[in-house]
Design an enzyme around this catalytic site. Structure first.
Site, short mmCIF file in Angstrom:
data_model
loop_
_atom_site.label_atom_id
_atom_site.label_comp_id
_atom_site.label_asym_id
_atom_site.label_seq_id
_atom_site.Cartn_x
_atom_site.Cartn_y
_atom_site.Cartn_z
CG ASN A 176 -34.81 4.98 -22.70
OD1 ASN A 176 -35.72 4.29 -22.28
ND2 ASN A 176 -33.56 4.55 -22.78
CG ASP A 211 -31.17 -0.39 -16.66
OD1 ASP A 211 -32.04 0.03 -17.46
OD2 ASP A 211 -29.97 -0.01 -16.70
O1 DOR Z 1 -27.42 0.15 -19.96
C1 DOR Z 1 -28.38 0.90 -20.08
N1 DOR Z 1 -29.28 0.73 -21.08
N2 DOR Z 1 -28.50 1.92 -19.23
C2 DOR Z 1 -29.42 2.87 -19.41
O2 DOR Z 1 -29.48 3.78 -18.63
C3 DOR Z 1 -30.32 2.83 -20.58
C4 DOR Z 1 -30.49 1.46 -21.08
C5 DOR Z 1 -31.15 1.38 -22.44
O3 DOR Z 1 -32.17 2.06 -22.64
O4 DOR Z 1 -30.72 0.60 -23.28
#
Ligand code: DOR
Length: 441
Positions: A102, A313
């Protein structure tokens, strides 16, 4: 990788060497030369090595692997980039990270996968592998160039940050990813249940007047995907699991022999939705923090072998963005620098698992998920890659601003005291992070 003077050979003496892949757990000397493990023995000759580390009382583990980080390059390098994110990784004991797609543009083509590979080679402090987008632009509408991304080096596929909403697209993704032999990692979020929601649906959201995000939003997608995958048999992996009931759903599928794995993140193993009251947006993440019963079920899921992977994450955002009102602030917190101490606090200090299991969840299991074990990563063996993490298993340190070496500061764990820490990170035989420690002699 950065070039600087490095010893040609390193000897780590008398540490407790834990290699879950081979079942090794014994005090030994480990010698490293030319980027590879040269020898493992009860006693190696220090005179044959350029640098000798007296590591009695320390644990030597395979280099830690995080299969779920956001490095933000390209597109959001004010939050993090490959250089700063990998610096944070080695500070936390990680020798390999898998980055999520992303970015802007998304990592959805062989050119973008190649961009990450070559950039990591230039500026990375550790190994970086790319989890490529499953759909073009992560929009969930058309399949991305899944086969070509494999050829470019993708180690898995995900539209993380977003769920694959359409069941029909999800079926196509599972079929296409199955053909690659890699895994698909799902961000499980049913969108109609989470529209406008910023935190867990419970007493705190009701008290603060925020739209709540129910557990079912995660569970419904897991149930759907497991059902779709039953006939397909793709390696299906659930990212950042937050709901206690999700553990039961996964356990059932695993008993039926459907290939499904899942990961837990430090924050979901330690914090409840109440953290929003004290930490505001620093405790806002997707999926949200839930309740003590969820934490207990996730920890039990680790103890029972349902959850086999730990992943941070790591999601950097600027303080300015996080200072926004809760509804506007972005989801996510950083995690690389503090992960090991926090996992230990959640899982080992509570008696759920011991050190060998913790190391398994941080090394060989994520390596297998992403096919990195076939590259010799995630284990310690003579002739294999010299990716090693030296850990002080019994220390006391408090997470402060100066410990955060990436670009962002968004964590609710500042001020937390932890009882373990990586003291040296060796990537391909090169020392990437070294902090003072006292060996027990
Ligand atoms: O808390 C999150 N932040 N969950 C995600 O799935 C994406 C991530 C982000 O890219 O900031």
């Amino acid at each position: 990788m950065p070039t600087e003077t490095q010893p040609l050979s390193v000897l780590v003496r008398a540490s407790r060497v834990i290699d879950p892949a081979s079942g090794m757990d014994r005090v030994a000397d480990v010698g490293v030369e030319g980027g590879l493990i040269k020898a493992i023995d009860s006693s190696l000759d220090p005179a044959s090595y350029d640098k000798v580390i007296e590591a009695e009382g320390m644990i030597l583990a395979p280099g830690l692997i995080d299969p779920h980080v956001h490095l933000r390059e390209p597109g959001q390098v004010h939050k993090e980039d490959i250089e700063s994110g990998t610096l944070a990784a080695v500070a936390g004991g990680f020798t390999t990270v898998c980055c999520m797609p992303n970015t802007s543009p998304a990592l959805d083509s062989p050119e973008m996968v190649e961009f990450v590979r070559s950039r990591a080679q230039q500026v990375g402090h550790c190994r970086v592998f790319c989890v490529a987008a499953a759909t073009q632009g992560r929009k969930g509408e058309r399949l991305a160039e899944i086969g070509l991304c494999l050829d470019a080096g993708a180690v898995g596929y995900s539209d993380d940050g977003d769920v694959i909403e359409s069941a029909s697209m999800m079926k196509s993704v599972l079929q296409a990813v199955k053909a690659t032999g890699k895994c698909f990692m799902q961000h499980c979020q049913e969108l109609t249940l989470t529209d406008g929601a910023v935190m867990h649906a419970g007493t705190v959201s009701a008290k603060l007047g925020h739209r709540g995000w129910p557990r079912e939003a995660e569970e419904i997608i897991i149930e759907r995907d497991i059902r779709l995958n039953k006939a397909i048999g793709c390696d299906y992996h659930i990212q950042h699991m937050s709901s206690g009931d999700s553990v039961e759903i996964v356990a059932r599928a695993q008993r039926e022999g459907i290939p499904v794995t899942c990961e837990a993140s430090p924050h979901h193993l330690l914090l409840t939705h109440e953290a929003i009251e004290t930490h505001g947006s620093m405790a806002k993440m997707n999926p949200p923090l839930r309740e003590q019963s969820d934490i207990d079920a996730l920890r039990q899921g680790v103890a029972d072998g349902v959850i086999t992977i730990l992943a941070t994450d790591h999601a950097p955002h600027t303080n300015d963005e996080k200072r926004n009102v809760l509804s506007e602030a972005p989801f996510g917190i950083i995690g690389l620098e503090s992960a090991l101490g926090l996992y230990h606090k959640a899982l080992v200090e509570t008696g759920c698992i011991g050190w060998p299991k913790l190391i398994e969840l941080l090394t060989i299991n994520p390596a297998r998920l992403c096919g990195l074990d076939s590259m010799g990563l995630g284990s310690i063996s003579v002739g294999g890659a010299a990716d090693l993490t030296l850990i002080d298993p019994d220390c006391s340190w408090t997470l402060g601003e100066s410990d955060l070496v990436g670009k962002s500061r968004n964590t609710p764990f500042l001020g937390w005291t932890m009882g373990t820490r990586s003291v040296m990170t060796i990537v391909g035989g090169k020392i990437r992070n070294e902090r003072a420690f006292s060996s027990v002699v």
